[in-house]
Motif scaffolding. Sequence first.
Motif, PDB file in Angstrom:
ATOM      1  N   GLN A   1       0.833  -1.204   0.000  1.00  0.00           N
ATOM      2  CA  GLN A   1       0.000   0.000   0.000  1.00  0.00           C
ATOM      3  C   GLN A   1       0.868   1.254   0.000  1.00  0.00           C
ATOM      4  OE1 GLN A   1      -2.507  -0.388   3.451  1.00  0.00           O
ATOM      5  NE2 GLN A   1      -3.439  -2.287   2.715  1.00  0.00           N
TER       6      GLN A   1
ATOM      7  N   PHE B   1       2.760   1.645  -3.422  1.00  0.00           N
ATOM      8  CA  PHE B   1       1.951   2.137  -4.533  1.00  0.00           C
ATOM      9  C   PHE B   1       1.788   3.652  -4.469  1.00  0.00           C
ATOM     10  CE2 PHE B   1      -0.306  -2.231  -4.558  1.00  0.00           C
ATOM     11  CZ  PHE B   1       0.694  -2.753  -5.371  1.00  0.00           C
TER      12      PHE B   1
ATOM     13  N   THR C   1      -5.323  -2.994  -0.545  1.00  0.00           N
ATOM     14  CA  THR C   1      -4.104  -2.996  -1.366  1.00  0.00           C
ATOM     15  C   THR C   1      -4.456  -2.973  -2.848  1.00  0.00           C
ATOM     16  OG1 THR C   1      -2.904  -4.238   0.330  1.00  0.00           O
ATOM     17  CG2 THR C   1      -1.983  -4.256  -1.891  1.00  0.00           C
TER      18      THR C   1
ATOM     19  N   CYS D   1      -5.736   0.518  -3.766  1.00  0.00           N
ATOM     20  CA  CYS D   1      -4.646   1.494  -3.908  1.00  0.00           C
ATOM     21  C   CYS D   1      -3.954   1.344  -5.266  1.00  0.00           C
ATOM     22  CB  CYS D   1      -3.629   1.321  -2.775  1.00  0.00           C
ATOM     23  SG  CYS D   1      -4.233   1.865  -1.161  1.00  0.00           S
ATOM     24  N   PHE D   2      -3.688   0.107  -5.658  1.00  0.00           N
ATOM     25  CA  PHE D   2      -3.042  -0.110  -6.947  1.00  0.00           C
ATOM     26  C   PHE D   2      -3.917   0.416  -8.087  1.00  0.00           C
ATOM     27  CE2 PHE D   2      -2.461  -2.600 -10.820  1.00  0.00           C
ATOM     28  CZ  PHE D   2      -1.111  -2.385 -11.050  1.00  0.00           C
TER      29      PHE D   2
ATOM     30  N   TRP E   1      -2.438   3.632 -10.059  1.00  0.00           N
ATOM     31  CA  TRP E   1      -1.724   3.241 -11.270  1.00  0.00           C
ATOM     32  C   TRP E   1      -2.614   2.989 -12.486  1.00  0.00           C
ATOM     33  CZ3 TRP E   1       3.192   4.130 -11.893  1.00  0.00           C
ATOM     34  CH2 TRP E   1       3.951   4.380 -10.750  1.00  0.00           C
TER      35      TRP E   1
END
Length: 453
Positions: A248, A251, A388, A391-392, A396
Amino acid sequence: MQLTAYTKEFKKNLNIAYPVMLGQLGHVLVGLADNIMVGRLGAAPLAAVSLGNSLIFIALSIGIGFSFAITPLIAEADGARNIEKGRSYFQHGIVMCTIIGLLLFGVVWFSKPVLYYLDQPSEVVDLALPYIDIVAFSLVPVMVFQAFKQFGDGLSQTKYAMYATIGANLVNVLFNYLLIYGVWIFPRLELEGAAIGTLISRFFMLGFIYFILKKKKKFSTYFIWAKKSLQQKIFKRLFNLGFPTALQMLFEVAIFTASVFLAGTLGTNAQAANQVALNLSSMTFMIAVGIGVTATIRVGNQKGQHNYEELRRIAFSTFFLVFIIEAFFALGFILLKDLLPVFYIDNAEVIALAAQLLIVAALFQLSDGLQVVILGALRGLQDVRYPTLICFFAYWVIGFPVSYLLGKESAMGSMGIWFGLLAGLTASSILLYIRFNYLSKKLIERGVIKDLL
């Protein structure tokens, strides 16, 4: 529910949060001292510090994420009054953090040549490499420090890490002044002087917390090395708790580091301006980190008591608190956008660019603060896998493409890079809120059904 149901928790939230805030802020202030003092040398040296620290911060975020696993395990053992188990977790944590620190140092050191292939100004890369050599080694003492810090946090003794970081900052400022500019008998080392100052301050920080904890009677039994050999199952438990948190943090830090690299493609002044705005926003972010840790502690306590309605109310009190604080910082960024960059550098173009970026930074203060506190609340629920993934996706899949497309010189330049950051952080805060709202309501419903049965 009336607003007072949330605001009455503010005092308790802040009492828990403030030592953590100051401790986390200490890490950023080390960089602030470097930036302000190096900024007096010119735009290129400031950009070099930005580039060098971008690699260091990625590594540090991973290491700190792993170290966060120590705190709940120590707290669990302390609650059970099982000193033997607590000592085992503490000593395994020290070994883990030491190994991670050495590995991160090696990774950063061998990653240096990559900078030449990222379309960065050559003069900036040449200045950054010697700086990286020295600061990378400071990852070893800072990671061992993290083991002691998280140990103290687990025993609800957060003030000692705060004292250590404050002292380390004073040491850093002193040696920066002496070694960057060559004062008194010290040589003028410029960027390398800043790196040496950081290294010395981090060894001081480690030594301070080690000696202050060891001499305290209530901690003495934890410093007696366990007779049993190191156990794989304990390392595995530390890893399973720390790895999702490390991802986390990775990222998020990586998306900000990407902004440094993208700014570097626009030139030295753009990269220096990016560093000014990034450093200022990082300081306000550490305030939110402290409230996020508070959310983890208080949500975890209520979860253990199976009091899910209180859990939800207390969590929302932390959300409201961080929103108010970050709104205050956002207003300050807007009102002082032309003044704050002056503290870093005497370059009209860099100051003008940084002032523009601070307007966008003001907007994402709210999203950034909310998402880190909601992450803390979810960690208190021991929900780490889905956050997690969120967040990615937010950083992104949404944020970085926007930064890349709008950050080109033919598009919006530096402002476009930061609009991408705003998009990613906003998406993260919304999705994480949806996740917490769903889980907390589900827990309340299960509690009601259980009571009826």
